[in-house]
Write a protein that holds these residues in place. Structure first.
Motif, mmCIF file in Angstrom:
data_model
loop_
_atom_site.group_PDB
_atom_site.id
_atom_site.type_symbol
_atom_site.label_atom_id
_atom_site.label_comp_id
_atom_site.label_asym_id
_atom_site.label_seq_id
_atom_site.Cartn_x
_atom_site.Cartn_y
_atom_site.Cartn_z
ATOM 1 N N TYR A 89 0.835 -1.206 0.000
ATOM 2 C CA TYR A 89 0.000 0.000 0.000
ATOM 3 C C TYR A 89 0.864 1.248 0.000
ATOM 4 C CZ TYR A 89 -3.716 -3.194 1.519
ATOM 5 O OH TYR A 89 -4.606 -4.220 1.605
ATOM 6 N N LYS A 90 0.292 2.349 -0.501
ATOM 7 C CA LYS A 90 0.952 3.649 -0.437
ATOM 8 C C LYS A 90 0.732 4.252 0.952
ATOM 9 C CE LYS A 90 2.360 4.169 -4.703
ATOM 10 N NZ LYS A 90 3.780 4.053 -4.947
ATOM 11 N N VAL A 91 1.742 4.948 1.469
ATOM 12 C CA VAL A 91 1.592 5.632 2.751
ATOM 13 C C VAL A 91 0.398 6.575 2.641
ATOM 14 C CG1 VAL A 91 2.660 7.327 4.287
ATOM 15 C CG2 VAL A 91 3.968 5.370 3.485
ATOM 16 N N GLY A 92 -0.420 6.590 3.674
ATOM 17 C CA GLY A 92 -1.683 7.328 3.657
ATOM 18 C C GLY A 92 -2.831 6.402 3.323
ATOM 19 N N GLY A 93 -2.492 5.198 2.848
ATOM 20 C CA GLY A 93 -3.489 4.190 2.508
ATOM 21 C C GLY A 93 -3.089 2.810 3.013
ATOM 22 N N VAL A 94 -2.136 2.775 3.963
ATOM 23 C CA VAL A 94 -1.670 1.485 4.486
ATOM 24 C C VAL A 94 -2.745 0.882 5.384
ATOM 25 C CG1 VAL A 94 0.049 0.297 5.912
ATOM 26 C CG2 VAL A 94 0.771 2.103 4.340
ATOM 27 N N SER A 95 -3.138 -0.324 5.037
ATOM 28 C CA SER A 95 -4.115 -1.068 5.832
ATOM 29 C C SER A 95 -3.424 -2.275 6.448
ATOM 30 C CB SER A 95 -5.258 -1.558 4.926
ATOM 31 O OG SER A 95 -6.172 -2.329 5.674
ATOM 32 N N PRO A 96 -3.856 -2.691 7.635
ATOM 33 C CA PRO A 96 -3.295 -3.917 8.201
ATOM 34 C C PRO A 96 -3.877 -5.170 7.533
ATOM 35 C CG PRO A 96 -4.991 -3.081 9.647
ATOM 36 C CD PRO A 96 -4.826 -2.068 8.538
ATOM 37 N N PHE A 97 -4.932 -4.986 6.751
ATOM 38 C CA PHE A 97 -5.613 -6.108 6.099
ATOM 39 C C PHE A 97 -5.085 -6.308 4.681
ATOM 40 C CE2 PHE A 97 -8.971 -3.808 8.603
ATOM 41 C CZ PHE A 97 -8.919 -4.643 9.704
ATOM 42 N N GLY A 98 -4.913 -7.559 4.289
ATOM 43 C CA GLY A 98 -4.555 -7.857 2.912
ATOM 44 C C GLY A 98 -3.169 -7.402 2.501
ATOM 45 N N GLN A 99 -2.261 -7.310 3.463
ATOM 46 C CA GLN A 99 -0.893 -6.943 3.110
ATOM 47 C C GLN A 99 -0.239 -8.091 2.337
ATOM 48 O OE1 GLN A 99 1.423 -5.499 6.417
ATOM 49 N NE2 GLN A 99 0.017 -3.800 6.808
ATOM 50 N N ARG A 100 0.853 -7.791 1.683
ATOM 51 C CA ARG A 100 1.542 -8.786 0.855
ATOM 52 C C ARG A 100 1.942 -10.024 1.643
ATOM 53 N NH1 ARG A 100 4.771 -4.576 -2.837
ATOM 54 N NH2 ARG A 100 3.126 -4.370 -4.394
ATOM 55 N N VAL A 127 -10.351 1.751 10.383
ATOM 56 C CA VAL A 127 -8.995 1.387 9.997
ATOM 57 C C VAL A 127 -8.903 1.598 8.493
ATOM 58 C CG1 VAL A 127 -7.294 -0.480 9.957
ATOM 59 C CG2 VAL A 127 -8.901 -0.317 11.852
ATOM 60 N N ASN A 128 -7.742 1.985 8.009
ATOM 61 C CA ASN A 128 -7.613 2.253 6.587
ATOM 62 C C ASN A 128 -8.069 1.055 5.767
ATOM 63 O OD1 ASN A 128 -6.272 2.594 3.864
ATOM 64 N ND2 ASN A 128 -5.908 4.568 4.846
ATOM 65 N N GLY A 129 -8.838 1.341 4.724
ATOM 66 C CA GLY A 129 -9.411 0.306 3.875
ATOM 67 C C GLY A 129 -8.567 -0.056 2.667
ATOM 68 N N GLY A 130 -7.327 0.423 2.620
ATOM 69 C CA GLY A 130 -6.431 0.006 1.556
ATOM 70 C C GLY A 130 -6.187 1.019 0.461
ATOM 71 N N GLN A 131 -6.749 2.202 0.625
ATOM 72 C CA GLN A 131 -6.392 3.293 -0.285
ATOM 73 C C GLN A 131 -6.678 4.611 0.415
ATOM 74 O OE1 GLN A 131 -8.647 2.642 -3.861
ATOM 75 N NE2 GLN A 131 -10.395 3.793 -3.171
ATOM 76 N N ARG A 132 -6.024 5.636 -0.056
ATOM 77 C CA ARG A 132 -6.185 6.953 0.549
ATOM 78 C C ARG A 132 -7.631 7.407 0.410
ATOM 79 N NH1 ARG A 132 -0.690 9.068 -2.389
ATOM 80 N NH2 ARG A 132 0.751 8.101 -0.910
ATOM 81 N N GLY A 133 -8.219 7.806 1.542
ATOM 82 C CA GLY A 133 -9.600 8.281 1.537
ATOM 83 C C GLY A 133 -10.638 7.204 1.758
ATOM 84 N N LEU A 134 -10.212 5.981 2.071
ATOM 85 C CA LEU A 134 -11.153 4.881 2.312
ATOM 86 C C LEU A 134 -10.880 4.272 3.678
ATOM 87 C CD1 LEU A 134 -13.377 2.967 1.179
ATOM 88 C CD2 LEU A 134 -11.505 1.494 0.383
ATOM 89 N N GLN A 135 -11.924 4.199 4.488
ATOM 90 C CA GLN A 135 -11.818 3.620 5.828
ATOM 91 C C GLN A 135 -12.780 2.442 5.957
ATOM 92 O OE1 GLN A 135 -9.908 4.819 8.713
ATOM 93 N NE2 GLN A 135 -8.798 5.891 7.113
ATOM 94 N N ALA A 136 -12.389 1.461 6.760
ATOM 95 C CA ALA A 136 -13.256 0.320 7.078
ATOM 96 C C ALA A 136 -13.666 0.458 8.543
ATOM 97 C CB ALA A 136 -12.526 -0.997 6.847
#
Length: 157
Positions: free
Chosen positions: A98-109, A128-137
């Motif tokens: 993920y790009k910084v600002g969009g780092v999620s603990p879910f679905g990492q490499r 928690v960040n949903g995997g992209q900037r501007g998206l939260q879960a």
């Protein structure tokens, strides 16, 4: 904005109940987590930031309220290590996917040891960040901990 990210796909595959929420991401904000909390009208204690760190040179993931700062000594202790430091941005992006600002603990490499600041578990729900900037879960803190098989610890400076 796509709401299908590696993070949301991973949450769905794990059967974790969550809702997504978007906000206007400000790349110029000095504190991204606080900007997210303000943009969503949520207290910073419920909008968690995901940080990538190194403990004794090994990558780990750390989750804490967006208005708090880490104690590296406490991070090292949470993982049974001697020393801890922040991971360089390029390494964090490469390892997490993920790009910084969009780092999620879910679905990492790759699955990393993860610690959550214990005070976050007292909230009725967290973002928690949903995997992209501007998206939260949005999810229940106990589900966050269980899904990541995370330890809880006092991580705040």
């Amino acid at each position: 904005m796509s709401k299908a990210t590696p993070a949301t796909l991973w949450l769905s595959k794990q059967g974790i109940a969550y809702e997504t929420r978007t906000y206007d991401y400000d790349a110029d904000s000095p504190r991204i987590g606080l900007q997210a909390a303000e943009a969503m009208g949520e207290p910073p204690s419920r909008v968690l930031k995901t940080l990538m760190a190194l403990v004794d040179g090994k990558p780990v993931c750390v989750i804490l309220p967006s208005d708090r700062e880490l104690s590296m000594k406490k991070v090292a202790a949470a993982f049974g290590g001697k020393s801890a430091g922040m991971m360089p941005v390029a390494d964090a992006e490469r390892i997490s996917g993920y790009k910084v600002g969009g780092v999620s603990p879910f679905g990492q490499r790759r699955k990393l040891p993860t610690a959550i600041e214990r005070t976050a578990l007292g909230e009725p729900y967290v973002y928690v960040n949903g995997g992209q900037r501007g998206l939260q879960a949005k999810l229940v803190p106990a589900d966050l901990q269980r899904a990541l098989d995370a330890v809880t610890a006092d991580l705040i400076a």
